[in-house]
Design a protein around this motif. Structure first.
Motif, PDB file in Angstrom:
ATOM      1  N   UNK A  30     -28.578  55.001  59.991  1.00  0.00           N
ATOM      2  CA  UNK A  30     -28.897  53.933  59.233  1.00  0.00           C
ATOM      3  C   UNK A  30     -28.152  54.094  57.956  1.00  0.00           C
ATOM      4  N   UNK A  31     -28.300  54.985  57.150  1.00  0.00           N
ATOM      5  CA  UNK A  31     -27.683  55.370  56.024  1.00  0.00           C
ATOM      6  C   UNK A  31     -26.172  55.699  56.010  1.00  0.00           C
ATOM      7  N   UNK A  32     -26.192  56.327  57.038  1.00  0.00           N
ATOM      8  CA  UNK A  32     -24.649  56.756  57.168  1.00  0.00           C
ATOM      9  C   UNK A  32     -23.614  55.588  57.515  1.00  0.00           C
ATOM     10  N   UNK A  33     -24.169  54.673  58.368  1.00  0.00           N
ATOM     11  CA  UNK A  33     -23.542  53.429  58.698  1.00  0.00           C
ATOM     12  C   UNK A  33     -23.530  52.621  57.835  1.00  0.00           C
ATOM     13  N   UNK A  34     -24.677  52.287  56.937  1.00  0.00           N
ATOM     14  CA  UNK A  34     -24.434  51.445  55.648  1.00  0.00           C
ATOM     15  C   UNK A  34     -23.495  52.049  54.692  1.00  0.00           C
ATOM     16  N   UNK A  35     -23.343  53.247  54.622  1.00  0.00           N
ATOM     17  CA  UNK A  35     -22.260  53.699  53.780  1.00  0.00           C
ATOM     18  C   UNK A  35     -20.984  53.544  54.344  1.00  0.00           C
ATOM     19  N   UNK A  36     -20.526  53.695  55.273  1.00  0.00           N
ATOM     20  CA  UNK A  36     -19.220  53.527  56.070  1.00  0.00           C
ATOM     21  C   UNK A  36     -18.968  51.956  56.149  1.00  0.00           C
ATOM     22  N   UNK A  37     -20.072  51.212  56.170  1.00  0.00           N
ATOM     23  CA  UNK A  37     -19.716  49.563  55.937  1.00  0.00           C
ATOM     24  C   UNK A  37     -19.317  49.334  54.596  1.00  0.00           C
ATOM     25  N   UNK A  38     -19.974  49.709  53.449  1.00  0.00           N
ATOM     26  CA  UNK A  38     -19.654  49.462  52.258  1.00  0.00           C
ATOM     27  C   UNK A  38     -18.187  50.215  51.860  1.00  0.00           C
ATOM     28  N   UNK A  39     -17.973  51.156  52.282  1.00  0.00           N
ATOM     29  CA  UNK A  39     -16.570  51.948  52.016  1.00  0.00           C
ATOM     30  C   UNK A  39     -15.557  51.223  52.687  1.00  0.00           C
ATOM     31  N   UNK A  40     -15.859  50.642  53.767  1.00  0.00           N
ATOM     32  CA  UNK A  40     -14.742  49.923  54.536  1.00  0.00           C
ATOM     33  C   UNK A  40     -14.400  48.855  53.904  1.00  0.00           C
ATOM     34  N   UNK A  41     -15.449  47.945  53.276  1.00  0.00           N
ATOM     35  CA  UNK A  41     -14.999  46.820  52.691  1.00  0.00           C
ATOM     36  C   UNK A  41     -14.318  47.025  51.471  1.00  0.00           C
TER      37      UNK A  41
ATOM     38  N   UNK B 113      -8.638  57.950  53.406  1.00  0.00           N
ATOM     39  CA  UNK B 113      -9.610  59.165  53.063  1.00  0.00           C
ATOM     40  C   UNK B 113     -10.900  58.976  52.940  1.00  0.00           C
ATOM     41  N   UNK B 114     -11.354  58.091  52.082  1.00  0.00           N
ATOM     42  CA  UNK B 114     -12.801  57.901  51.832  1.00  0.00           C
ATOM     43  C   UNK B 114     -13.447  57.074  53.153  1.00  0.00           C
ATOM     44  N   UNK B 115     -12.617  56.369  53.868  1.00  0.00           N
ATOM     45  CA  UNK B 115     -13.262  55.963  55.067  1.00  0.00           C
ATOM     46  C   UNK B 115     -13.250  56.762  56.191  1.00  0.00           C
ATOM     47  N   UNK B 116     -12.217  57.441  56.254  1.00  0.00           N
ATOM     48  CA  UNK B 116     -12.373  58.679  57.406  1.00  0.00           C
ATOM     49  C   UNK B 116     -13.532  59.648  57.158  1.00  0.00           C
ATOM     50  N   UNK B 117     -13.894  59.848  55.874  1.00  0.00           N
ATOM     51  CA  UNK B 117     -15.010  60.805  55.561  1.00  0.00           C
ATOM     52  C   UNK B 117     -16.260  60.064  55.892  1.00  0.00           C
ATOM     53  N   UNK B 118     -16.532  58.897  55.653  1.00  0.00           N
ATOM     54  CA  UNK B 118     -17.892  58.041  56.013  1.00  0.00           C
ATOM     55  C   UNK B 118     -17.966  57.895  57.543  1.00  0.00           C
ATOM     56  N   UNK B 119     -16.646  57.813  58.172  1.00  0.00           N
ATOM     57  CA  UNK B 119     -16.646  57.567  59.795  1.00  0.00           C
ATOM     58  C   UNK B 119     -17.251  59.031  60.085  1.00  0.00           C
ATOM     59  N   UNK B 120     -16.679  60.172  59.667  1.00  0.00           N
ATOM     60  CA  UNK B 120     -17.098  61.461  59.983  1.00  0.00           C
ATOM     61  C   UNK B 120     -18.589  61.810  59.779  1.00  0.00           C
ATOM     62  N   UNK B 121     -19.158  61.198  58.971  1.00  0.00           N
ATOM     63  CA  UNK B 121     -20.442  61.296  58.717  1.00  0.00           C
ATOM     64  C   UNK B 121     -21.393  60.641  59.810  1.00  0.00           C
ATOM     65  N   UNK B 122     -20.969  59.495  60.234  1.00  0.00           N
ATOM     66  CA  UNK B 122     -21.617  58.615  61.472  1.00  0.00           C
ATOM     67  C   UNK B 122     -21.589  59.436  62.669  1.00  0.00           C
ATOM     68  N   UNK B 123     -20.377  60.034  63.027  1.00  0.00           N
ATOM     69  CA  UNK B 123     -20.197  61.021  64.062  1.00  0.00           C
ATOM     70  C   UNK B 123     -20.779  62.066  64.074  1.00  0.00           C
TER      71      UNK B 123
END
Length: 252
Positions: free
Chosen positions: A101-112, A81-91
């Motif tokens: 930049x900030x959305x991608x760094x966020x999704x990277x951290x959430x993915x890990x 759920x958290x990863x999906x929301x982060x990916x949505x922000x990037x899209x």
């Protein structure tokens, strides 16, 4: 020269002197211009750190994780759920042609965090990468200040247009950036000091809610302190001006 000729000469020279005086800014005007330039540079702080959208991008996924975990009691469901929301922000940012930049760094951290928490089956591990990143970030800030390459100056220089002129041409701004960087070390260091002991208690709920609560307020405080410091700093020296001066010297 007769008195009449001398008077005529003074009268003819007076308009020229008046024009020169009018063309040259007064000390008060120069001070006001410098103050305006300092304020303009200080106002770039929020922009450099992603603005309100950037803070939302890095805060909401953690909130979604803890809410989803409390509802489902499933680490995988909460993590996805958290990863999906982060990916949505990037899209969304890509569709709007905004910086990712900030959305991608966020999704990277959430993915890990999602991967570690699903791999270990421990919900608290979702927050571990963020905690380690906070510690590493504070160390990097401190080191940058010690070696006279304060990270706040490195980040804001391209935004203000001064690039790195503050290191060699503007000692007042170097001092201000160094002071601001140490302020970030102190403020951002509060988070791991509070959250790391909670991580080792395995109290996922308290850890998750406090992680969210300590997301935006310290950032806002650090930005405000930086803004106040830069308001009192000398205005930035634009990199283009420095280049023009160097070219002029070379031509001589």
């Amino acid at each position: 020269m007769t008195h009449e000729a001398e008077a005529a000469h003074r009268a003819a020279a007076q308009p020229i002197a008046d024009e020169r005086t009018a063309a040259e800014p007064t000390a008060a005007e120069r001070a006001a211009a410098e103050q305006a330039a300092s304020r303009e540079a200080a106002d770039t702080v929020l922009q450099a750190f992603g603005g309100v959208r950037g803070m939302i991008d890095i805060t909401l996924p953690g909130l979604v994780f803890i809410v989803a975990f409390n509802i489902t009691h499933q680490v995988a469901t909460a993590a996805w759920s958290a990863l999906g929301l982060s990916a949505l922000f990037v899209v969304v940012r890509l569709l709007k042609r905004e910086t990712i930049q900030h959305a991608f760094s966020g999704v990277f951290g959430v993915a890990i965090g999602a991967w570690i928490s699903m791999k270990t089956g421990k919900a608290e591990n979702f927050y571990l990468p963020g905690l380690l990143w906070n510690v590493g970030y504070c160390i990097a800030l401190a080191v940058s200040a010690l070696v006279r390459w304060p990270m706040i100056g490195v980040m804001l220089g391209p935004v203000t247009g001064e690039m790195f002129t503050w290191r060699t041409k503007n000692p007042g701004r170097l001092a201000a950036y160094t002071k601001a960087t140490w302020a970030w070390v102190a403020i951002m260091g509060i988070k791991p000091l509070i959250l790391f002991p909670l991580y080792f208690t395995h109290n996922v709920n308290l850890l998750g809610w406090l992680k969210v609560a300590l997301g935006i307020p310290p950032l806002l405080l650090a930005m405000y302190v930086t803004w106040q410091i830069l308001l009192k700093a000398p205005p930035p020296i634009k990199a283009e001006i420095e280049e023009d001066e160097e070219e002029a010297e070379a031509e001589k």
